[in-house]
Design a protein around this motif. Sequence first.
Motif, PDB file in Angstrom:
ATOM      1  N   PRO A  62     -18.895 -44.496  14.416  1.00  0.00           N
ATOM      2  CA  PRO A  62     -18.829 -43.034  14.330  1.00  0.00           C
ATOM      3  C   PRO A  62     -18.349 -42.567  12.950  1.00  0.00           C
ATOM      4  N   LEU A  63     -19.015 -41.557  12.445  1.00  0.00           N
ATOM      5  CA  LEU A  63     -18.667 -41.010  11.134  1.00  0.00           C
ATOM      6  C   LEU A  63     -17.655 -39.876  11.294  1.00  0.00           C
ATOM      7  N   TYR A  64     -16.424 -40.257  11.617  1.00  0.00           N
ATOM      8  CA  TYR A  64     -15.350 -39.269  11.711  1.00  0.00           C
ATOM      9  C   TYR A  64     -14.997 -38.807  10.306  1.00  0.00           C
ATOM     10  N   GLN A  65     -15.084 -37.516  10.079  1.00  0.00           N
ATOM     11  CA  GLN A  65     -14.852 -36.957   8.748  1.00  0.00           C
ATOM     12  C   GLN A  65     -13.521 -36.195   8.740  1.00  0.00           C
ATOM     13  N   ASP A  66     -12.606 -36.637   7.894  1.00  0.00           N
ATOM     14  CA  ASP A  66     -11.269 -36.056   7.855  1.00  0.00           C
ATOM     15  C   ASP A  66     -11.050 -35.164   6.640  1.00  0.00           C
ATOM     16  N   ALA A  67     -10.253 -34.142   6.844  1.00  0.00           N
ATOM     17  CA  ALA A  67      -9.798 -33.264   5.765  1.00  0.00           C
ATOM     18  C   ALA A  67      -8.319 -33.522   5.522  1.00  0.00           C
ATOM     19  N   ILE A  68      -7.890 -33.371   4.281  1.00  0.00           N
ATOM     20  CA  ILE A  68      -6.474 -33.540   3.961  1.00  0.00           C
ATOM     21  C   ILE A  68      -6.081 -32.572   2.848  1.00  0.00           C
ATOM     22  N   LEU A  69      -4.906 -32.003   2.990  1.00  0.00           N
ATOM     23  CA  LEU A  69      -4.324 -31.167   1.940  1.00  0.00           C
ATOM     24  C   LEU A  69      -3.660 -32.103   0.938  1.00  0.00           C
ATOM     25  N   LEU A  70      -4.001 -31.941  -0.324  1.00  0.00           N
ATOM     26  CA  LEU A  70      -3.448 -32.803  -1.359  1.00  0.00           C
ATOM     27  C   LEU A  70      -2.145 -32.229  -1.906  1.00  0.00           C
ATOM     28  N   LYS A  71      -1.338 -33.092  -2.490  1.00  0.00           N
ATOM     29  CA  LYS A  71      -0.059 -32.657  -3.034  1.00  0.00           C
ATOM     30  C   LYS A  71      -0.234 -31.564  -4.085  1.00  0.00           C
ATOM     31  N   THR A  72      -1.358 -31.594  -4.787  1.00  0.00           N
ATOM     32  CA  THR A  72      -1.636 -30.581  -5.805  1.00  0.00           C
ATOM     33  C   THR A  72      -1.822 -29.184  -5.206  1.00  0.00           C
ATOM     34  N   GLY A  73      -2.126 -29.125  -3.914  1.00  0.00           N
ATOM     35  CA  GLY A  73      -2.330 -27.829  -3.263  1.00  0.00           C
ATOM     36  C   GLY A  73      -1.215 -27.444  -2.323  1.00  0.00           C
ATOM     37  N   GLU A  74      -0.152 -28.222  -2.301  1.00  0.00           N
ATOM     38  CA  GLU A  74       0.933 -28.017  -1.340  1.00  0.00           C
ATOM     39  C   GLU A  74       1.572 -26.646  -1.461  1.00  0.00           C
ATOM     40  N   ASN A  75       1.621 -26.097  -2.669  1.00  0.00           N
ATOM     41  CA  ASN A  75       2.261 -24.806  -2.882  1.00  0.00           C
ATOM     42  C   ASN A  75       1.267 -23.666  -3.094  1.00  0.00           C
ATOM     43  N   ASN A  76      -0.006 -23.937  -2.793  1.00  0.00           N
ATOM     44  CA  ASN A  76      -1.051 -22.924  -2.927  1.00  0.00           C
ATOM     45  C   ASN A  76      -1.352 -22.337  -1.548  1.00  0.00           C
ATOM     46  N   ALA A  77      -0.978 -21.082  -1.360  1.00  0.00           N
ATOM     47  CA  ALA A  77      -1.198 -20.440  -0.053  1.00  0.00           C
ATOM     48  C   ALA A  77      -2.668 -20.413   0.320  1.00  0.00           C
ATOM     49  N   ALA A  78      -3.551 -20.279  -0.671  1.00  0.00           N
ATOM     50  CA  ALA A  78      -4.985 -20.238  -0.395  1.00  0.00           C
ATOM     51  C   ALA A  78      -5.478 -21.587   0.122  1.00  0.00           C
ATOM     52  N   ALA A  79      -4.923 -22.672  -0.410  1.00  0.00           N
ATOM     53  CA  ALA A  79      -5.312 -24.005   0.058  1.00  0.00           C
ATOM     54  C   ALA A  79      -4.894 -24.199   1.506  1.00  0.00           C
ATOM     55  N   LYS A  80      -3.679 -23.792   1.835  1.00  0.00           N
ATOM     56  CA  LYS A  80      -3.209 -23.903   3.217  1.00  0.00           C
ATOM     57  C   LYS A  80      -4.047 -23.027   4.139  1.00  0.00           C
ATOM     58  N   ALA A  81      -4.410 -21.850   3.639  1.00  0.00           N
ATOM     59  CA  ALA A  81      -5.231 -20.941   4.445  1.00  0.00           C
ATOM     60  C   ALA A  81      -6.610 -21.533   4.708  1.00  0.00           C
ATOM     61  N   PHE A  82      -7.175 -22.210   3.700  1.00  0.00           N
ATOM     62  CA  PHE A  82      -8.496 -22.807   3.910  1.00  0.00           C
ATOM     63  C   PHE A  82      -8.428 -23.938   4.926  1.00  0.00           C
ATOM     64  N   MET A  83      -7.394 -24.751   4.862  1.00  0.00           N
ATOM     65  CA  MET A  83      -7.232 -25.815   5.863  1.00  0.00           C
ATOM     66  C   MET A  83      -7.171 -25.217   7.267  1.00  0.00           C
ATOM     67  N   SER A  84      -6.460 -24.126   7.396  1.00  0.00           N
ATOM     68  CA  SER A  84      -6.372 -23.455   8.689  1.00  0.00           C
ATOM     69  C   SER A  84      -7.728 -22.907   9.117  1.00  0.00           C
TER      70      SER A  84
END
Length: 257
Positions: free
Chosen positions: A208-230
């Motif tokens: 199975p091709l399980y595709q994962d997303a991850i927030l990188l340390k470079t985006g940890e303090n970017n509210a837009a990055a967290k919002a996109f993950m959500s």
Amino acid sequence: MKALSRISLAVALAVSAASAWAEDVQVAVAANFTKPMEKIAADFEKATGNKVIAAFGASGKLVEQMKNGAPFEIFLSADQKNPMKLEKENLGVPDSRFTYAIGKLVLWSAKPQFVDDKGAILSTSSDFQHISIADPKTAPYGKAALAVMEKLGVLDTLKPKIVQGDSIAQAKEFVSSGNAELGFVALSQVIKDTSGSSWMVPQDLYKPLYQDAILLKTGENNAAAKAFMSYLASAPAQAVIKDYGYDLPGWAKTDAK
């Protein structure tokens, strides 16, 4: 699924906060996910005012770019292995990783009626000169394609005919341009294309091709990055993902039919 629960509970709050302070978010995206990503990014930008800057490529090559300092803040991989590797190497934010889609492999030709619905042409290799796949060393879909051919007992016969693209996008381009008569591509690349012919590879022929997303340390303090993950975990985004032929992980809730 602790990470997903944390993300899901924060969807409204994160999107609201990001809307107030619009920012850019740099996202590295596996090439198979190009079309749904373009739609999801546009919807996210409309909802939040944040701009998504996406770079597409083979998962393994994107990871190498990250290790060499590329300023990506989110990684949408074609597998689980690469995001897990980033976690272990302290490049990913702990507990941020989740499966956003489950990919499907297709044998496709730009020629109508060239590939039948059982993939029989793989056993009659005299009918074609080239078959394209993504580089299995860096692209999970390429690795899956090799597994299929090996399981069918045709890999040794077809090896001289295999042409490799740097990514699944280039593998498809080889077929679209006629440089290869057929190739293994992602369903998402051809699901809305009524031309050509294809065989949906049975999922018992590859892992199975399980595709994962991850927030990188470079985006940890970017509210837009967290919002996109959500947003990626939200019902509207998951509906787009399903529309492009992916299976959804068990946690997903969507009204898509």
